[in-house]
Design a protein around this motif. Structure first.
Motif, PDB file in Angstrom:
ATOM      1  N   PRO A  62       3.530  47.751   0.744  1.00  0.00           N
ATOM      2  CA  PRO A  62       2.932  49.092   0.616  1.00  0.00           C
ATOM      3  C   PRO A  62       3.597  49.968  -0.450  1.00  0.00           C
ATOM      4  O   PRO A  62       4.804  49.884  -0.666  1.00  0.00           O
ATOM      5  N   VAL A  78       3.149  51.695  13.446  1.00  0.00           N
ATOM      6  CA  VAL A  78       2.380  50.452  13.413  1.00  0.00           C
ATOM      7  C   VAL A  78       3.254  49.254  13.008  1.00  0.00           C
ATOM      8  O   VAL A  78       3.052  48.135  13.464  1.00  0.00           O
ATOM      9  N   CYS A  79       4.237  49.492  12.146  1.00  0.00           N
ATOM     10  CA  CYS A  79       4.999  48.377  11.565  1.00  0.00           C
ATOM     11  C   CYS A  79       5.984  47.769  12.565  1.00  0.00           C
ATOM     12  O   CYS A  79       6.928  48.429  13.004  1.00  0.00           O
ATOM     13  N   PHE A  81       8.043  45.534  11.891  1.00  0.00           N
ATOM     14  CA  PHE A  81       9.229  45.000  11.202  1.00  0.00           C
ATOM     15  C   PHE A  81      10.130  46.099  10.625  1.00  0.00           C
ATOM     16  O   PHE A  81      11.028  45.812   9.843  1.00  0.00           O
ATOM     17  N   ALA A  83       9.622  48.090   8.347  1.00  0.00           N
ATOM     18  CA  ALA A  83       9.635  48.015   6.886  1.00  0.00           C
ATOM     19  C   ALA A  83       9.115  49.295   6.244  1.00  0.00           C
ATOM     20  O   ALA A  83       9.126  49.424   5.024  1.00  0.00           O
ATOM     21  N   ILE A  84       8.649  50.228   7.066  1.00  0.00           N
ATOM     22  CA  ILE A  84       8.208  51.533   6.542  1.00  0.00           C
ATOM     23  C   ILE A  84       8.596  52.593   7.572  1.00  0.00           C
ATOM     24  O   ILE A  84       8.305  52.451   8.766  1.00  0.00           O
ATOM     25  N   CYS A  98       9.226  43.722   4.599  1.00  0.00           N
ATOM     26  CA  CYS A  98       7.775  43.722   4.811  1.00  0.00           C
ATOM     27  C   CYS A  98       7.238  42.294   4.939  1.00  0.00           C
ATOM     28  O   CYS A  98       7.613  41.406   4.191  1.00  0.00           O
ATOM     29  N   HIS A  99       6.322  42.105   5.894  1.00  0.00           N
ATOM     30  CA  HIS A  99       5.668  40.808   6.079  1.00  0.00           C
ATOM     31  C   HIS A  99       4.269  40.790   5.460  1.00  0.00           C
ATOM     32  O   HIS A  99       3.522  39.830   5.646  1.00  0.00           O
ATOM     33  N   GLY A 100       3.895  41.879   4.799  1.00  0.00           N
ATOM     34  CA  GLY A 100       2.616  41.905   4.084  1.00  0.00           C
ATOM     35  C   GLY A 100       1.401  41.843   4.992  1.00  0.00           C
ATOM     36  O   GLY A 100       0.355  41.346   4.578  1.00  0.00           O
ATOM     37  N   CYS A 101       1.523  42.383   6.218  1.00  0.00           N
ATOM     38  CA  CYS A 101       0.401  42.254   7.164  1.00  0.00           C
ATOM     39  C   CYS A 101      -0.734  43.233   6.865  1.00  0.00           C
ATOM     40  O   CYS A 101      -1.855  43.055   7.335  1.00  0.00           O
ATOM     41  N   GLY A 102      -0.433  44.285   6.125  1.00  0.00           N
ATOM     42  CA  GLY A 102      -1.479  45.253   5.762  1.00  0.00           C
ATOM     43  C   GLY A 102      -1.754  46.293   6.830  1.00  0.00           C
ATOM     44  O   GLY A 102      -2.619  47.159   6.652  1.00  0.00           O
ATOM     45  N   GLY A 103      -1.026  46.237   7.951  1.00  0.00           N
ATOM     46  CA  GLY A 103      -1.291  47.155   9.066  1.00  0.00           C
ATOM     47  C   GLY A 103      -1.105  48.615   8.692  1.00  0.00           C
ATOM     48  O   GLY A 103      -1.919  49.470   9.069  1.00  0.00           O
ATOM     49  N   CYS A 104      -0.072  48.920   7.951  1.00  0.00           N
ATOM     50  CA  CYS A 104       0.219  50.326   7.637  1.00  0.00           C
ATOM     51  C   CYS A 104      -0.894  50.949   6.801  1.00  0.00           C
ATOM     52  O   CYS A 104      -1.339  52.066   7.089  1.00  0.00           O
TER      53      CYS A 104
HETATM   54  S1  SF4 Z   1       2.384  45.684   5.411  1.00  0.00           S
HETATM   55 FE1  SF4 Z   1       2.849  45.282   7.584  1.00  0.00          FE
HETATM   56  S2  SF4 Z   1       4.973  44.598   7.540  1.00  0.00           S
HETATM   57 FE2  SF4 Z   1       4.619  45.580   5.572  1.00  0.00          FE
HETATM   58  S3  SF4 Z   1       5.263  47.688   5.880  1.00  0.00           S
HETATM   59 FE3  SF4 Z   1       3.051  47.615   6.306  1.00  0.00          FE
HETATM   60  S4  SF4 Z   1       2.921  47.313   8.521  1.00  0.00           S
HETATM   61 FE4  SF4 Z   1       5.021  46.811   7.916  1.00  0.00          FE
END
Ligand code: SF4
Ligand code: SF4
Length: 290
Positions: A62, A78-79, A81, A83-84, A98-104
């Motif tokens: 992100p 939401v994260c 991990f 990571a934010i 970041c695991h790149g899940c796109g949730g944020c």
């Molecule tokens: S993409 Fe997923 S893992 Fe990366 S910062 Fe956003 S929520 Fe967290």
């Protein structure tokens, strides 16, 4: 047929078995080896592949536009991990976590989050073996990056048809996420171990892992005769098939130490590995191509 070759720990000879199995099978059928030990790939040292293709592996992380952010904290919540984070009235992103899940970005109510790809590794592929009949693929995690599974999945996307090919996966050592990512989707898992207390301890963990993944499995005891009988007793008690024992032999160790190919120097090992593959074919229920 896809066969993952794994071990509860490093140094058991897993890569030796994987590469020599590939060199044994290539005479009889199209063969592919996927080296999924992306933190320390070393199958290439024994197979000397000609690399024909290199692809970058990226991860979307992100980027926050502070002018659109109202510091609501939803991204941080939401994260999974961490990571934010929202701290001191600002949003801080930590790409290395970041695991790149796109949730944020999905849950950001103001559309303040966009994604940018960062390099996390490469996948190299090519050909090896006698007449280049082994299709070779390995991944390399970029130094300083922690996320092996996306690179492993990129390696596995290179898998050919499992009906046509004998596909050997050289899994990382241990029982962590990268090992699970390597083994998922395999038809069979061969657990390489050695008859020592450490070998037994790590085999028990590896057995629990493959059972949880519901992958049929069997054991190869390497350097047999070196240690004690506890390992065999454990396998017997738990009805775990010991598919092959390779005796400890200083000549094998010397060959390995100079990067030699065991099956080319020791025909008896080639026969043993052919027999092992046939046993696995039988257990999986596929018609033998050997
Ligand atoms: S993409 Fe997923 S893992 Fe990366 S910062 Fe956003 S929520 Fe967290
Ligand atoms: S979810 Fe969006 S608006 Fe809310 S704190 Fe995160 S970046 Fe800012």
């Amino acid at each position: 047929m896809i066969v993952a070759i794994a071990s509860g720990k490093g140094g058991t000879g897993k890569t030796t078995i994987a590469t020599n199995m590939a060199l044994t099978l290539e005479e009889a059928m199209p063969t592919q080896i996927l080296d999924c030990d992306v933190e320390e790939p070393n199958a290439h040292l024994f197979l000397n592949p000609a690399v024909a293709n290199i692809e970058l592996v990226t991860l979307p992380v992100p980027v926050v536009d502070e002018t659109r952010c109202d510091v609501c904290g939803r991204c941080s919540a939401v994260c999974a991990f961490h990571a934010i984070l929202v701290m001191g009235g600002r949003v801080l992103a930590f790409p290395e976590l970041c695991h790149g899940c796109g949730g944020c970005s999905l849950f950001c109510p103001t559309g303040a989050i966009s994604e940018k790809p960062i390099d996390i590794g490469v996948v190299e592929s090519g050909w090896a073996g006698g007449d280049g009949r082994i299709n070779f693929v390995h991944g390399k995690l970029k130094v300083g990056r922690a996320l092996a599974p996306p690179v492993i999945r990129a390696v596995k996307r290179k898998a050919h048809s499992k009906e046509a090919y004998a596909i050997i996966i050289d899994a990382p050592p241990g029982t962590s996420c990268p090992v699970v990512a390597s083994m998922v989707g395999s038809d069979f898992c061969l657990l390489v171990t050695e008859p020592t207390p450490f070998g037994l301890n790590d085999l028990v963990l590896a057995v629990e892992m493959v059972k949880a993944l519901k992958i049929p499995f069997g054991v190869l005891i390497n350097r047999s005769g070196l240690g004690d009988e506890e390992l065999k007793a454990y396998c017997e008690q738990n009805q775990i098939p010991i598919l092959l024992e390779i005796p400890f032999d200083r000549r094998y160790a010397a060959c390995y130490a100079r990067g030699g190919r065991l099956v080319e120097e020791f025909p008896e090992l080639k026969e043993a590995l052919r027999g092992l593959w046939q046993k696995i074919e039988k257990k999986v229920g596929v018609e033998s191509k050997l």
